[in-house]
Design a protein around this motif. Structure first.
Motif, PDB file in Angstrom:
ATOM      1  N   GLY A 280       0.811  -1.208   0.000  1.00 29.06           N
ATOM      2  CA  GLY A 280       0.000   0.000   0.000  1.00 29.06           C
ATOM      3  C   GLY A 280       0.845   1.258   0.000  1.00 29.06           C
ATOM      4  O   GLY A 280       0.544   2.226  -0.705  1.00 29.06           O
TER       5      GLY A 280
ATOM      6  N   TRP B  94      -5.246   4.297  -4.681  1.00 32.31           N
ATOM      7  CA  TRP B  94      -6.206   3.253  -5.028  1.00 32.31           C
ATOM      8  C   TRP B  94      -5.503   1.975  -5.469  1.00 32.31           C
ATOM      9  O   TRP B  94      -6.001   0.863  -5.220  1.00 32.31           O
ATOM     10  CB  TRP B  94      -7.177   3.738  -6.105  1.00 32.31           C
ATOM     11  CG  TRP B  94      -6.668   3.734  -7.522  1.00 32.31           C
ATOM     12  CD1 TRP B  94      -6.060   4.755  -8.168  1.00 32.31           C
ATOM     13  CD2 TRP B  94      -6.755   2.646  -8.463  1.00 32.31           C
ATOM     14  NE1 TRP B  94      -5.742   4.393  -9.465  1.00 32.31           N
ATOM     15  CE2 TRP B  94      -6.173   3.099  -9.673  1.00 32.31           C
ATOM     16  CE3 TRP B  94      -7.257   1.358  -8.414  1.00 32.31           C
ATOM     17  CZ2 TRP B  94      -6.073   2.296 -10.804  1.00 32.31           C
ATOM     18  CZ3 TRP B  94      -7.170   0.552  -9.542  1.00 32.31           C
ATOM     19  CH2 TRP B  94      -6.575   1.016 -10.719  1.00 32.31           C
TER      20      TRP B  94
ATOM     21  N   ALA C 108      -4.437   0.255  -2.334  1.00 34.12           N
ATOM     22  CA  ALA C 108      -5.596  -0.401  -1.711  1.00 34.12           C
ATOM     23  C   ALA C 108      -5.963  -1.670  -2.469  1.00 34.12           C
ATOM     24  O   ALA C 108      -6.349  -2.680  -1.872  1.00 34.12           O
ATOM     25  CB  ALA C 108      -6.782   0.561  -1.690  1.00 34.12           C
ATOM     26  N   ARG C 109      -5.820  -1.624  -3.783  1.00 33.05           N
ATOM     27  CA  ARG C 109      -6.116  -2.803  -4.620  1.00 33.05           C
ATOM     28  C   ARG C 109      -5.177  -3.956  -4.306  1.00 33.05           C
ATOM     29  O   ARG C 109      -5.610  -5.089  -4.053  1.00 33.05           O
ATOM     30  CB  ARG C 109      -5.991  -2.410  -6.087  1.00 33.05           C
ATOM     31  CG  ARG C 109      -6.204  -3.550  -7.081  1.00 33.05           C
ATOM     32  CD  ARG C 109      -5.599  -3.194  -8.423  1.00 33.05           C
ATOM     33  NE  ARG C 109      -4.132  -3.133  -8.367  1.00 33.05           N
ATOM     34  CZ  ARG C 109      -3.378  -2.606  -9.316  1.00 33.05           C
ATOM     35  NH1 ARG C 109      -3.933  -2.067 -10.392  1.00 33.05           N
ATOM     36  NH2 ARG C 109      -2.056  -2.603  -9.206  1.00 33.05           N
TER      37      ARG C 109
ATOM     38  N   ARG D 208      -3.312  -4.418  -1.736  1.00 30.21           N
ATOM     39  CA  ARG D 208      -3.501  -4.850  -0.348  1.00 30.21           C
ATOM     40  C   ARG D 208      -4.717  -5.776  -0.246  1.00 30.21           C
ATOM     41  O   ARG D 208      -4.671  -6.807   0.437  1.00 30.21           O
ATOM     42  CB  ARG D 208      -3.684  -3.614   0.532  1.00 30.21           C
ATOM     43  CG  ARG D 208      -3.881  -3.890   2.012  1.00 30.21           C
ATOM     44  CD  ARG D 208      -3.841  -2.578   2.784  1.00 30.21           C
ATOM     45  NE  ARG D 208      -4.168  -2.774   4.185  1.00 30.21           N
ATOM     46  CZ  ARG D 208      -5.374  -2.669   4.689  1.00 30.21           C
ATOM     47  NH1 ARG D 208      -6.410  -2.348   3.893  1.00 30.21           N
ATOM     48  NH2 ARG D 208      -5.593  -2.857   5.979  1.00 30.21           N
TER      49      ARG D 208
ATOM     50  N   ALA E 201     -10.841  -4.634   3.595  1.00 25.88           N
ATOM     51  CA  ALA E 201      -9.780  -4.302   2.638  1.00 25.88           C
ATOM     52  C   ALA E 201     -10.344  -4.210   1.220  1.00 25.88           C
ATOM     53  O   ALA E 201      -9.994  -3.305   0.458  1.00 25.88           O
ATOM     54  CB  ALA E 201      -8.667  -5.346   2.705  1.00 25.88           C
TER      55      ALA E 201
ATOM     56  N   ASP F 172     -12.490  -1.054   0.924  1.00 27.68           N
ATOM     57  CA  ASP F 172     -11.638   0.132   0.848  1.00 27.68           C
ATOM     58  C   ASP F 172     -11.136   0.321  -0.581  1.00 27.68           C
ATOM     59  O   ASP F 172     -11.112   1.448  -1.105  1.00 27.68           O
ATOM     60  CB  ASP F 172     -10.458  -0.025   1.808  1.00 27.68           C
ATOM     61  CG  ASP F 172      -9.538   1.187   1.794  1.00 27.68           C
ATOM     62  OD1 ASP F 172     -10.040   2.311   1.991  1.00 27.68           O
ATOM     63  OD2 ASP F 172      -8.326   1.012   1.569  1.00 27.68           O
ATOM     64  N   TYR F 173     -10.749  -0.788  -1.232  1.00 25.27           N
ATOM     65  CA  TYR F 173     -10.302  -0.705  -2.624  1.00 25.27           C
ATOM     66  C   TYR F 173     -11.441  -0.235  -3.535  1.00 25.27           C
ATOM     67  O   TYR F 173     -11.239   0.653  -4.381  1.00 25.27           O
ATOM     68  CB  TYR F 173      -9.785  -2.067  -3.094  1.00 25.27           C
ATOM     69  CG  TYR F 173      -9.928  -2.272  -4.584  1.00 25.27           C
ATOM     70  CD1 TYR F 173      -9.160  -1.522  -5.483  1.00 25.27           C
ATOM     71  CD2 TYR F 173     -10.850  -3.181  -5.101  1.00 25.27           C
ATOM     72  CE1 TYR F 173      -9.324  -1.676  -6.860  1.00 25.27           C
ATOM     73  CE2 TYR F 173     -11.014  -3.347  -6.466  1.00 25.27           C
ATOM     74  CZ  TYR F 173     -10.254  -2.591  -7.344  1.00 25.27           C
ATOM     75  OH  TYR F 173     -10.422  -2.742  -8.689  1.00 25.27           O
TER      76      TYR F 173
ATOM     77  N   LYS G 155     -12.062   3.449  -3.365  1.00 21.53           N
ATOM     78  CA  LYS G 155     -11.019   4.295  -3.926  1.00 21.53           C
ATOM     79  C   LYS G 155     -10.803   4.090  -5.428  1.00 21.53           C
ATOM     80  O   LYS G 155     -10.205   4.948  -6.085  1.00 21.53           O
ATOM     81  CB  LYS G 155      -9.700   4.036  -3.191  1.00 21.53           C
ATOM     82  CG  LYS G 155      -9.733   4.459  -1.731  1.00 21.53           C
ATOM     83  CD  LYS G 155      -8.447   4.091  -1.017  1.00 21.53           C
ATOM     84  CE  LYS G 155      -8.485   4.544   0.446  1.00 21.53           C
ATOM     85  NZ  LYS G 155      -7.291   4.112   1.195  1.00 21.53           N
TER      86      LYS G 155
END
Length: 298
Positions: A126, A133, A136-137, A139, A190, A193-194, A197
Motif C-alpha cells: 500500500g 487506489w 488499496a487494490r 492490499r 480491505a 476500501d479498494y 477508492k
C-alpha cells in the motif's frame, strides 16, 4: 491441416474439454508448438505414430536448453497429453500412447511467512504504490490470499458482482470446481476500501480488480508489487503471493484445523496435496497464529 489448426484444436480441448486454467493452456500449447517445430509435422496421423524415442529426443533437447527436473516433468506430462489427443483425432486408442517415466521431482515443503510478515507485506504494498487506489487494490488482493486462502488466479477472476463480499464467498478453482470460503471482516474491509477508492466503475460482469488503464488486473502486476514489498522488508524470494496461501494453510493447521476441513478450504482435489502441511512444525505455528492470524483480537 496446418500447424495453427492443430494448436488451436489442442488449446480448445484443454480449455473446454479439460477445463484447464489459462496458464496451463498457454504452457501446454507452447510445448506442443515446440514439438511440431522440431518434427515439422502437421498431420494427426503422423503425430499419432510418434513413439517413446521421439518423446525422449524432444525431452533431451529441452534438457540441453537448461530446464530443470520440475520443468522437464511438466514438459513430459504435456507431451504425453498432446500425443494422446493426437491419437484420438486420428481414430486410434489414446491409451496406447508412448510410455516414458519422467524425472523424479522432490516435493519441497511450503515456506510460509509469519503472520506479522504477512500483515507487513500488505502494508508495504500500500505504501509503495504509485497511487492510493492501486495500493488499496494490491492490499485487498493479498488479504484474499492470506485471509481466505485463495489462489491468485481465483482472486483475480472475481467479478464486480462479488462485491459487497459477505461472510462467505463462492470461488471457482482449478478444473472449474467451486467452493465456499469464509471471509474475515478484515478481508472484507480491505476489499471495500479498494472499491471505494477505485476510479473505475464497478460493473457486475467485469473484473473486480482493475489495472491502471481499467482492464483486468494481471498476476504479474501483483507479483511485482509483492516483490518490491519483500525487498523493502528484507524478506526472502520465497515470499511470493502463493506463499501467502501456504501461510494461510500452515497457520490454520497449526491452530488445530483438521486436514479434511483444510482440504475443502483450499480446494484441493486430493487429500495428499493438503497433507504436506503436516510436516511443518505445528507447535511453532500455533504460537505465531495466536499472536496474529489475521489480527484475531480485532
Amino acid at each position: 491441416m496446418t500447424r495453427a489448426d492443430i494448436l488451436e484444436a489442442w488449446g480448445a480441448h484443454l480449455a473446454q474439454g479439460r477445463r484447464r486454467s489459462p496458464h496451463t493452456v498457454r504452457a501446454y500449447v507452447a510445448t506442443a508448438a515446440r514439438l511440431l517445430d522440431a518434427l515439422g509435422e502437421t498431420d494427426w496421423n503422423a503425430l499419432a505414430r510418434l513413439g517413446t524415442g521421439d518423446l525422449r529426443r524432444q525431452l533431451a533437447t529441452r534438457r540441453g536448453e537448461g530446464i530443470g527436473n520440475v520443468s522437464a516433468a511438466r514438459e513430459l506430462s504435456a507431451l504425453k497429453g498432446f500425443l494422446a489427443f493426437a491419437r484420438e483425432q486420428a481414430g486410434r486408442d489414446a491409451e496406447s500412447r508412448p510410455r516414458l517415466r519422467g524425472p523424479r521431482v522432490k516435493k519441497g515443503l511450503p515456506r510460509p511467512v509469519t503472520p506479522d510478515e504477512a500483515v507487513n507485506l500488505m502494508l508495504a504494498v500500500g505504501e509503495d504504490a504509485s497511487e492510493p487506489w492501486i495500493g488499496a487494490r494490491d492490499r485487498a488482493v493479498l488479504f484474499l490470499l492470506y485471509g481466505a486462502g485463495m489462489r491468485i488466479a481465483e482472486a483475480l477472476s472475481l467479478k464486480g458482482r462479488a462485491h459487497p463480499i459477505g461472510e462467505t464467498l463462492v470461488v471457482t478453482g482449478k478444473g472449474g470446481k467451486q467452493r465456499a470460503v469464509p471471509v474475515l471482516p478484515v478481508v472484507r474491509e480491505a476489499v471495500s476500501d479498494y472499491v471505494t477508492k477505485c476510479p473505475w466503475p464497478l460493473e457486475p460482469d467485469k473484473a473486480l480488480f482493475r489495472g491502471a488503464k481499467g482492464g483486468a488486473l494481471s498476476q504479474g502486476m501483483v507479483q511485482r508489487a509483492m516483490a518490491r514489498a519483500r525487498v523493502m522488508l528484507g524478506l526472502p524470494e520465497s515470499a511470493t503471493p502463493h506463499a501467502l496461501r501456504h501461510s494461510f494453510a500452515t497457520h490454520l493447521l497449526g491452530a488445530g484445523a483438521d486436514l479434511r476441513s483444510l482440504q475443502e478450504l483450499l480446494g484441493h482435489a486430493s487429500l495428499g496435496s493438503t497433507q504436506i502441511y503436516t510436516k511443518v512444525d505445528a507447535a511453532t505455528l500455533l504460537d505465531v497464529y495466536r499472536s496474529a492470524h489475521p489480527r484475531e483480537a480485532d
